[in-house]
Design an enzyme around this catalytic site. Structure first.
Site, PDB file in Angstrom:
ATOM      1  N   SER A  16     -10.019   1.152   3.059  1.00 53.85           N
ATOM      2  CA  SER A  16     -10.530   0.092   1.889  1.00 53.85           C
ATOM      3  C   SER A  16      -9.427   0.141   0.712  1.00 53.85           C
ATOM      4  CB  SER A  16     -11.967   0.577   1.665  1.00 53.85           C
ATOM      5  OG  SER A  16     -12.524  -0.196   0.758  1.00 53.85           O
ATOM      6  N   ASN A  17      -9.102  -0.923   0.469  1.00 52.10           N
ATOM      7  CA  ASN A  17      -8.444  -0.994  -0.874  1.00 52.10           C
ATOM      8  C   ASN A  17      -9.302  -0.439  -2.133  1.00 52.10           C
ATOM      9  OD1 ASN A  17      -5.549  -2.135  -0.336  1.00 52.10           O
ATOM     10  ND2 ASN A  17      -7.006  -3.657   0.722  1.00 52.10           N
ATOM     11  N   PHE A  46      -8.980 -12.671   1.368  1.00 53.24           N
ATOM     12  CA  PHE A  46      -7.867 -12.939   2.029  1.00 53.24           C
ATOM     13  C   PHE A  46      -8.492 -13.577   3.524  1.00 53.24           C
ATOM     14  CE2 PHE A  46      -5.424 -12.463  -1.398  1.00 53.24           C
ATOM     15  CZ  PHE A  46      -5.290 -11.216  -1.683  1.00 53.24           C
ATOM     16  N   ALA A  47      -9.762 -13.662   3.792  1.00 49.45           N
ATOM     17  CA  ALA A  47     -10.081 -14.365   5.234  1.00 49.45           C
ATOM     18  C   ALA A  47      -9.128 -15.545   5.461  1.00 49.45           C
ATOM     19  CB  ALA A  47     -11.594 -14.452   4.949  1.00 49.45           C
ATOM     20  N   THR A  55       2.615   2.704   5.130  1.00 48.00           N
ATOM     21  CA  THR A  55       2.886   1.308   5.508  1.00 48.00           C
ATOM     22  C   THR A  55       2.630   0.476   4.336  1.00 48.00           C
ATOM     23  OG1 THR A  55       1.050   1.370   6.856  1.00 48.00           O
ATOM     24  CG2 THR A  55       3.169   1.307   7.943  1.00 48.00           C
ATOM     25  N   GLY A  56       2.924  -0.826   4.361  1.00 49.14           N
ATOM     26  CA  GLY A  56       2.466  -1.734   3.268  1.00 49.14           C
ATOM     27  C   GLY A  56       2.471  -3.145   3.781  1.00 49.14           C
ATOM     28  N   ARG A 110       0.148   8.572   5.637  1.00 48.11           N
ATOM     29  CA  ARG A 110      -0.114   8.340   6.840  1.00 48.11           C
ATOM     30  C   ARG A 110       0.704   9.334   7.586  1.00 48.11           C
ATOM     31  NH1 ARG A 110      -3.044   3.818   8.210  1.00 48.11           N
ATOM     32  NH2 ARG A 110      -3.077   2.093   6.606  1.00 48.11           N
ATOM     33  N   SER A 132       0.718  -1.202   0.136  1.00 46.25           N
ATOM     34  CA  SER A 132      -0.131   0.066  -0.031  1.00 46.25           C
ATOM     35  C   SER A 132       0.663   1.327   0.133  1.00 46.25           C
ATOM     36  CB  SER A 132      -1.180  -0.021   1.242  1.00 46.25           C
ATOM     37  OG  SER A 132      -2.034  -0.956   0.979  1.00 46.25           O
ATOM     38  N   SER A 180       4.941 -11.682   5.734  1.00 44.07           N
ATOM     39  CA  SER A 180       3.757 -10.796   5.989  1.00 44.07           C
ATOM     40  C   SER A 180       2.660 -11.976   6.782  1.00 44.07           C
ATOM     41  CB  SER A 180       2.961 -10.364   4.569  1.00 44.07           C
ATOM     42  OG  SER A 180       2.645 -11.858   4.077  1.00 44.07           O
TER      43      SER A 180
HETATM   44  C1  LIG Z   1      -3.639  -1.409   6.602  1.00 42.59           C
HETATM   45  C2  LIG Z   1      -2.652  -2.539   5.768  1.00 42.59           C
HETATM   46  C3  LIG Z   1      -1.612  -3.052   7.069  1.00 42.59           C
HETATM   47  S1  LIG Z   1      -3.406  -3.730   4.991  1.00 42.59           S
HETATM   48  C4  LIG Z   1      -3.576  -2.934   3.635  1.00 42.59           C
HETATM   49  C5  LIG Z   1      -3.043  -3.431   2.294  1.00 42.59           C
HETATM   50  N1  LIG Z   1      -2.869  -4.693   1.980  1.00 42.59           N
HETATM   51  C6  LIG Z   1      -4.022  -5.610   2.229  1.00 42.59           C
HETATM   52  O1  LIG Z   1      -5.172  -5.070   2.140  1.00 42.59           O
HETATM   53  C7  LIG Z   1      -3.610  -6.991   1.851  1.00 42.59           C
HETATM   54  C8  LIG Z   1      -4.175  -7.784   3.041  1.00 42.59           C
HETATM   55  C9  LIG Z   1      -3.852  -9.047   2.945  1.00 42.59           C
HETATM   56  C10 LIG Z   1      -2.365  -9.280   3.179  1.00 42.59           C
HETATM   57  C11 LIG Z   1      -2.156 -10.928   4.077  1.00 42.59           C
HETATM   58  N2  LIG Z   1      -2.974 -10.880   5.158  1.00 42.59           N
HETATM   59  C12 LIG Z   1      -4.043 -11.665   5.128  1.00 42.59           C
HETATM   60  O2  LIG Z   1      -4.337 -12.646   4.299  1.00 42.59           O
HETATM   61  C13 LIG Z   1      -4.644 -11.720   6.367  1.00 42.59           C
HETATM   62  N3  LIG Z   1      -5.718 -12.972   6.455  1.00 42.59           N
HETATM   63  C14 LIG Z   1      -0.602 -10.730   4.494  1.00 42.59           C
HETATM   64  O3  LIG Z   1      -0.426 -10.235   5.465  1.00 42.59           O
HETATM   65  O4  LIG Z   1      -0.005 -11.181   3.409  1.00 42.59           O
HETATM   66  C15 LIG Z   1      -1.729  -2.598   2.571  1.00 42.59           C
HETATM   67  O5  LIG Z   1      -0.650  -2.839   2.325  1.00 42.59           O
HETATM   68  N4  LIG Z   1      -2.258  -1.968   3.457  1.00 42.59           N
HETATM   69  C16 LIG Z   1      -1.765  -1.734   5.109  1.00 42.59           C
HETATM   70  C17 LIG Z   1      -1.267  -0.263   5.107  1.00 42.59           C
HETATM   71  O6  LIG Z   1      -1.902   0.481   4.495  1.00 42.59           O
HETATM   72  O7  LIG Z   1      -0.658  -0.040   5.965  1.00 42.59           O
END
Ligand SMILES: CC1(C)S[C@@H]2[C@H](NC(=O)CCCC[C@H](NC(=O)C[NH3+])C(=O)[O-])C(=O)N2[C@H]1C(=O)[O-]
Length: 347
Positions: free
Chosen positions: A160-161, A120-121, A299-300, A285, A62, A326
């Site tokens: 929200s993505n 990704f639940a 963050t990502g 952020r 992200s 991750s």
């Molecule tokens: C808000 C966050 C942390 S999550 C959001 C976005 N990433 C996603 O929406 C992917 C979520 C699934 C990633 C996966 N997690 C799962 O599958 C959990 N069941 C993993 O950790 O590999 C990103 O990047 N953002 C970060 C941000 O903006 O900081």
């Protein structure tokens, strides 16, 4: 007031903890008024044991959202986009509510449901189901619109993505180009970001890179090599590839006002509180550190990679930290300590 010197010993301890908590490797780079501090720990590749280098490219997740916001804010400067206009003015019929504006989308205040919650639940099976898939932006928006909105437009902050998929649609409609071309022409080439790419829907990372490993939901199950994926589930919300150096250059340039007008940067830095120490602007952020310093970036979290990329308000010091795993909350929380070491110095 001048910042304290970076605490590189503290930074090394943060990376050591992240590896102890399950990351194969972790890196950090501070650029402080032209002086670079580099710290690494662990491996880029578990199969070969190759050591992680701060030169290694990686998926930034992200952090991509700031790139998308920069392009749209440049279009506002060019009088080709109005922040407080409805998204539907530019993309007729896309959204079910004409009250949702471009500003709401960039500030996560639109209420559009985040389709990744369902996708990704289950972390590994959800990832395996989409890792080679190619989605259109409209398919992703359709996934979101199947679910009720989380809030009325502007009534609340809800990450929200979907919002930055809409941003990608806006970029392509308003520039008549792909987001790849827009990123390259407006950010990557002007800043000479030689390690930064948008290769969607290719799954390969160009050149030298760190492999990324997804931690399964089941404790003790083996890590999943998530390096090769289209990231089509995210695109303009999360598919950029970059490096620690390039992200430091990017956020430093952004915060120094080199990428848009001062008026537009001020808009980007109008922050909504998220919790006691973080706030969200437009694709940006703010994190308020224990020493009273606030830092600005993103963050990502994309399968296989956690990233923190932040700089000081004046862009004189920036830090990028990355761990190549991750779905591991301990590592994500530990890596936040890199910000304290980089900007608060020895405690
Ligand atoms: C808000 C966050 C942390 S999550 C959001 C976005 N990433 C996603 O929406 C992917 C979520 C699934 C990633 C996966 N997690 C799962 O599958 C959990 N069941 C993993 O950790 O590999 C990103 O990047 N953002 C970060 C941000 O903006 O900081």
């Amino acid at each position: 007031a001048a910042l304290p010197a970076p605490d590189t010993a503290g930074l090394a301890a943060v990376l050591k903890s992240a590896v102890a908590q399950g990351a194969p490797g972790a890196l950090a780079r501070i650029d402080d008024r032209g002086r670079a501090h580099l710290v690494t720990r662990g491996v880029a590749d578990r199969a070969t044991g190759r050591a992680l280098s701060t030169d290694d490219r990686f998926r930034v997740g992200s952090v991509t959202k700031t790139f998308s916001a920069v392009v749209l804010l440049q279009l506002v400067d060019e009088h080709r986009l109005v922040l407080d206009a409805p998204v539907n003015r530019y993309l007729p019929g896309l959204l079910p509510d004409d009250r949702i504006t471009v500003r709401h989308v960039l500030g996560h205040r639109s209420g559009l449901y985040d389709y990744t919650n369902d996708m990704f639940a289950s972390s590994v099976s959800g990832f395996e189901a989409v890792r080679t898939k190619v989605f259109t932006y409209r398919q992703l928006v359709a996934l979101s619109l199947k679910k009720p909105r989380t809030n009325a437009p502007d009534a609340a902050y809800a990450y929200s993505n979907t919002n930055f998929v809409v941003a990608g649609l806006l970029i392509e409609k308003l520039t008549g180009q792909s987001v790849r071309t827009a990123y390259r022409n407006r950010i990557i080439e002007p800043l000479k970001l030689a390690d930064t790419f948008y290769v969607h829907p290719d799954t390969a990372i160009p050149g030298r890179y760190a492999r990324g490993y997804l931690t399964p939901d089941t404790a003790g199950a083996p890590l999943v090599d998530a390096t090769a994926q289209t990231v089509s589930w995210a695109q303009s919300a999360g598919a950029i590839i970059s490096s620690a150096r390039d992200l430091d250059v990017f956020y430093s340039a952004l915060l120094k006002g080199k990428l848009m007008s001062a008026a537009r940067l001020a808009e980007m830095e109008r922050f909504t509180p998220v919790n006691s120490t973080t706030a969200y602007g437009l694709g940006l952020r703010r994190r308020d550190l224990s020493c009273g310093v606030s830092v600005y970036g993103h963050t990502g979290a994309v399968q296989g990679y956690y990233t923190y990329a932040f700089g000081t308000k004046d862009g004189s010091r920036s830090l990028t930290a990355m761990a190549n795993t991750s779905n591991n909350g301990k590592v994500l929380d530990t890596l936040a300590g890199a910000l304290e070491s980089a900007f608060c110095g020895k405690r």
